[in-house]
Scaffold this active site. Structure first.
Site, PDB file in Angstrom:
ATOM      1  N   GLU A 165     -72.614 -10.512  86.156  1.00 36.03           N
ATOM      2  CA  GLU A 165     -71.619 -10.557  87.238  1.00 36.03           C
ATOM      3  C   GLU A 165     -70.892  -9.222  87.208  1.00 36.03           C
ATOM      4  O   GLU A 165     -70.021  -9.010  86.357  1.00 36.03           O
ATOM      5  CB  GLU A 165     -70.638 -11.720  87.005  1.00 36.03           C
ATOM      6  CG  GLU A 165     -71.286 -13.092  86.966  1.00 36.03           C
ATOM      7  CD  GLU A 165     -71.791 -13.545  88.327  1.00 36.03           C
ATOM      8  OE1 GLU A 165     -71.328 -13.017  89.360  1.00 36.03           O
ATOM      9  OE2 GLU A 165     -72.673 -14.423  88.365  1.00 36.03           O
TER      10      GLU A 165
ATOM     11  N   CYS B 272     -62.719  -7.774  91.092  1.00 40.19           N
ATOM     12  CA  CYS B 272     -64.092  -7.401  91.452  1.00 40.19           C
ATOM     13  C   CYS B 272     -64.370  -7.603  92.934  1.00 40.19           C
ATOM     14  O   CYS B 272     -65.192  -6.906  93.510  1.00 40.19           O
ATOM     15  CB  CYS B 272     -65.079  -8.213  90.626  1.00 40.19           C
ATOM     16  SG  CYS B 272     -64.931  -9.981  90.880  1.00 40.19           S
TER      17      CYS B 272
HETATM   18  P1  NAD Z   1     -66.525  -3.602  80.835  1.00 36.87           P
HETATM   19  O1  NAD Z   1     -67.943  -3.609  81.245  1.00 36.87           O
HETATM   20  O2  NAD Z   1     -65.941  -2.325  80.356  1.00 36.87           O
HETATM   21  O3  NAD Z   1     -66.273  -4.668  79.661  1.00 36.87           O
HETATM   22  C1  NAD Z   1     -66.720  -6.009  79.745  1.00 36.87           C
HETATM   23  C2  NAD Z   1     -66.946  -6.546  78.355  1.00 36.87           C
HETATM   24  O4  NAD Z   1     -67.941  -5.767  77.690  1.00 36.87           O
HETATM   25  C3  NAD Z   1     -65.715  -6.556  77.460  1.00 36.87           C
HETATM   26  O5  NAD Z   1     -65.630  -7.812  76.818  1.00 36.87           O
HETATM   27  C4  NAD Z   1     -65.991  -5.440  76.470  1.00 36.87           C
HETATM   28  O6  NAD Z   1     -65.435  -5.703  75.198  1.00 36.87           O
HETATM   29  C5  NAD Z   1     -67.504  -5.441  76.380  1.00 36.87           C
HETATM   30  N1  NAD Z   1     -68.030  -4.103  76.031  1.00 36.87           N
HETATM   31  C6  NAD Z   1     -67.470  -2.895  76.302  1.00 36.87           C
HETATM   32  N2  NAD Z   1     -68.252  -1.905  75.843  1.00 36.87           N
HETATM   33  C7  NAD Z   1     -69.326  -2.489  75.269  1.00 36.87           C
HETATM   34  C8  NAD Z   1     -70.504  -1.987  74.614  1.00 36.87           C
HETATM   35  N3  NAD Z   1     -70.725  -0.682  74.478  1.00 36.87           N
HETATM   36  N4  NAD Z   1     -71.393  -2.877  74.161  1.00 36.87           N
HETATM   37  C9  NAD Z   1     -71.189  -4.193  74.314  1.00 36.87           C
HETATM   38  N5  NAD Z   1     -70.105  -4.723  74.925  1.00 36.87           N
HETATM   39  C10 NAD Z   1     -69.182  -3.884  75.390  1.00 36.87           C
HETATM   40  O7  NAD Z   1     -65.722  -4.173  82.089  1.00 36.87           O
HETATM   41  P2  NAD Z   1     -64.160  -4.307  82.277  1.00 36.87           P
HETATM   42  O8  NAD Z   1     -63.564  -2.946  82.405  1.00 36.87           O
HETATM   43  O9  NAD Z   1     -63.594  -5.246  81.278  1.00 36.87           O
HETATM   44  O10 NAD Z   1     -64.088  -5.086  83.682  1.00 36.87           O
HETATM   45  C11 NAD Z   1     -64.060  -4.429  84.903  1.00 36.87           C
HETATM   46  C12 NAD Z   1     -65.378  -4.566  85.630  1.00 36.87           C
HETATM   47  O11 NAD Z   1     -65.760  -5.925  85.675  1.00 36.87           O
HETATM   48  C13 NAD Z   1     -65.291  -4.113  87.066  1.00 36.87           C
HETATM   49  O12 NAD Z   1     -66.434  -3.393  87.410  1.00 36.87           O
HETATM   50  C14 NAD Z   1     -65.234  -5.422  87.843  1.00 36.87           C
HETATM   51  O13 NAD Z   1     -65.674  -5.317  89.172  1.00 36.87           O
HETATM   52  C15 NAD Z   1     -66.115  -6.274  87.011  1.00 36.87           C
HETATM   53  N6  NAD Z   1     -65.838  -7.697  87.258  1.00 36.87           N
HETATM   54  C16 NAD Z   1     -66.773  -8.449  87.892  1.00 36.87           C
HETATM   55  C17 NAD Z   1     -66.506  -9.785  88.166  1.00 36.87           C
HETATM   56  C18 NAD Z   1     -67.509 -10.659  88.859  1.00 36.87           C
HETATM   57  O14 NAD Z   1     -67.324 -11.857  88.826  1.00 36.87           O
HETATM   58  N7  NAD Z   1     -68.545 -10.127  89.467  1.00 36.87           N
HETATM   59  C19 NAD Z   1     -65.290 -10.344  87.780  1.00 36.87           C
HETATM   60  C20 NAD Z   1     -64.367  -9.554  87.134  1.00 36.87           C
HETATM   61  C21 NAD Z   1     -64.661  -8.216  86.866  1.00 36.87           C
END
Ligand code: NAD
Length: 477
Positions: free
Chosen positions: A217, A252
């Site tokens: 997502e 998002c």
């Molecule tokens: P992110 O991808 O930076 O982090 C998401 C998760 O991944 C966190 O739990 C983080 O700890 C983990 N993570 C970070 N780096 C990692 C790595 N190298 N290896 C493994 N795991 C790792 O995203 P974010 O900044 O927390 O969220 C924002 C993004 O999420 C935006 O792009 C937003 O649009 C999207 N989002 C999508 C939805 C949806 O339902 N489609 C909902 C909310 C947010």
């Protein structure tokens, strides 16, 4: 309690315990699933104040913005799932061809196993708990890894979980990259990830090593088209501004940029100014101490947004102010071109770029020329405009005349397409992610007289008889 990373030893022992619970069929009985779903609903209902305060501590969010998009969907979703368990898990008896009717063809919903759910920081509860509801309803065990950028929310979940839920079946793991990497090194039966496309690729690559199915997502730039000649422009601006200011635009499904017929751009700006005035009638508008608008996550994201405003070639038509390192006011930028800084990536902040276009057709071409968005918003009363967008664009969801996120609508699936992700969830669709649709047939020994033709030695007569399905008449049209 202060935020604490889960140790690698605890991750591994928790994983082993949950794996064993699944093997022991602890989560299989429907009564167990029902009790846990109701407990999850209670966890959120009985701790709404604390959970809302944690959201306020992490993101400066007003309690209305905790209740509407997070508590409501989770509590109602858990209760509805509990009440739907019998129906969702009922074995299906498909209609089969008459000659196979004695084979007892059945489709069972069997739990996949041990699930990993990884969440983002912007909506820390709903993005992790709605998939968890599906996993519990499906009879799986699950580990939830909230974002480390929500220390208050993540720690509170870790504290509350063992008080409400069976800890041998459902756990919170807290941590950042190294803890998540340790989780991804383990073998899962499904991984449900919500976050950025960049980390989504890391997760999908890790899952591929074990051929683990994944749901992604992700985010992206969700466009809006205002069909200004066929809609109430003031209402459109009010609804767009509402969608864009929630959680300070860090959502998002935020309306990312606005496509407007060139001749109507000024009218749209005037409508945004009017809506802004009604939302924040304070001396300093949305930056006033009386304003309830949420904050930008951290100074890094604040700097990213102010840098974008510095780089845009568009005109700041309204707003543009920021305060400190966490607050920025909803800012309307006009005459934005497609190669502008504001059009590079998902904005994830309260900036509203307006891209003037010649007409509806050009708006559709702009959308077609970019990656498939999570949502497309169209403001119109025209059936023709609605149909043009439906037929000529693609997105996870098409929303007419509002910017509401549909995650609380349990009856329709929510998810992306292309760069905005794959797989969709909500209500029964979440349940479907976490079950194997296991087929079953039983070919009775009494059927043997009808199977004789398939055995060697093969004959022409047998070939003719068994070719009947391949020789059926195909309709002319
Ligand atoms: P992110 O991808 O930076 O982090 C998401 C998760 O991944 C966190 O739990 C983080 O700890 C983990 N993570 C970070 N780096 C990692 C790595 N190298 N290896 C493994 N795991 C790792 O995203 P974010 O900044 O927390 O969220 C924002 C993004 O999420 C935006 O792009 C937003 O649009 C999207 N989002 C999508 C939805 C949806 O339902 N489609 C909902 C909310 C947010």
């Amino acid at each position: 309690m202060a935020f604490k990373n889960t140790t690698i030893e605890d991750i591994q022992s928790g994983y082993a315990e949950l794996r064993k619970s699944f093997q022991d069929k602890k989560t299989l009985p429907l009564e167990f699933r029902r009790a846990q779903l109701l407990q999850l609903a209670r966890l959120f209902q009985e701790n709404t104040v604390g959970l809302s305060d944690a959201l306020h501590a992490d993101l400066g969010r007003h309690k209305l913005e905790a209740s509407l998009p997070e508590m409501g969907p989770i509590i109602s979703g858990a209760v509805r799932a509990a009440e739907s368990l019998e129906e969702w898990n009922k074995p299906e008896k498909p209609a089969v061809e008459e000659w196979r009717s004695s084979w007892d063809a059945t489709i069972y919903a069997r739990p996949k196993g041990l699930i990993l759910i990884i969440g983002p920081w912007n909506y820390p509860y709903v993005t992790t708990m709605l998939p968890l509801i599906g996993a519990i309803a499906a009879g799986c065990t699950a580990i939830v890894k909230p974002s480390e950028f929500n220390p208050a929310c993540a720690q509170l979940l870790a504290d509350l979980f063992p008080k409400y839920l069976d800890a041998s079946a459902y756990r919170i793991v807290n941590g950042a990259v190294s803890e998540t990497t340790a989780l991804l090194d383990l073998k899962w039966d499904h991984i449900f990830f919500t976050g950025s496309g960049r980390i989504g690729r890391v997760v999908a690559a890790a899952a591929a090593k074990n051929v683990t199915p994944v749901t992604l997502e992700l985010g992206g730039k969700s466009p809006v088209f205002i069909d200004a000649d066929n809609t109430d422009v003031e209402l459109a601006a009010k609804r767009i501004l509402w969608g864009k200011q929630q959680n300070a635009g860090q959502i998002c499904v935020a309306p990312d940029y606005i496509l407007v017929p060139r001749a109507q751009q000024d009218a749209v700006v005037a409508a945004f100014k009017k809506a802004y005035q009604t939302f924040w009638p304070h001396p300093k508008g949305a930056l006033d101490p009386l304003s309830e608008m949420g904050t930008i996550l951290n100074p890094h994201h604040h700097a990213r947004l102010t840098e974008l405003l510095g780089r845009t070639q568009g005109t700041i038509a309204h707003g543009g102010n920021s305060e400190g390192t966490k607050r920025i006011e909803p800012t309307v930028v006009t005459d934005v071109k497609l190669d502008d800084a504001l059009m590079e990536d998902e904005l994830f902040g309260p900036i509203i770029p307006i891209v003037p276009v010649d007409d509806r057709q050009e708006a559709i071409q702009v959308i077609q020329g970019r990656s498939v968005p999570l949502v497309i918003y169209v403001f119109t009363d025209s059936e023709e405009t609605k149909n043009k967008f439906f037929e000529n664009t693609n997105s996870g969801t098409l929303v007419l005349n509002d910017t509401v996120a549909q995650l609380g609508v349990h009856e329709i699936p929510f998810g992306g397409q292309g760069e905005s992700g794959y797989g969709s969830y909500s209500g029964k669709y979440s349940f479907e992610i976490f079950v194997n649709r296991r087929s079953y047939i039983n070919v009775p020994p009494a059927f043997e007289p009808y199977l004789g033709y398939r055995y060697p030695p093969y004959t022409e007569e047998a070939f003719q008889a068994l070719s009947a399905p391949a020789n059926i008449k195909i309709p002319d049209h």
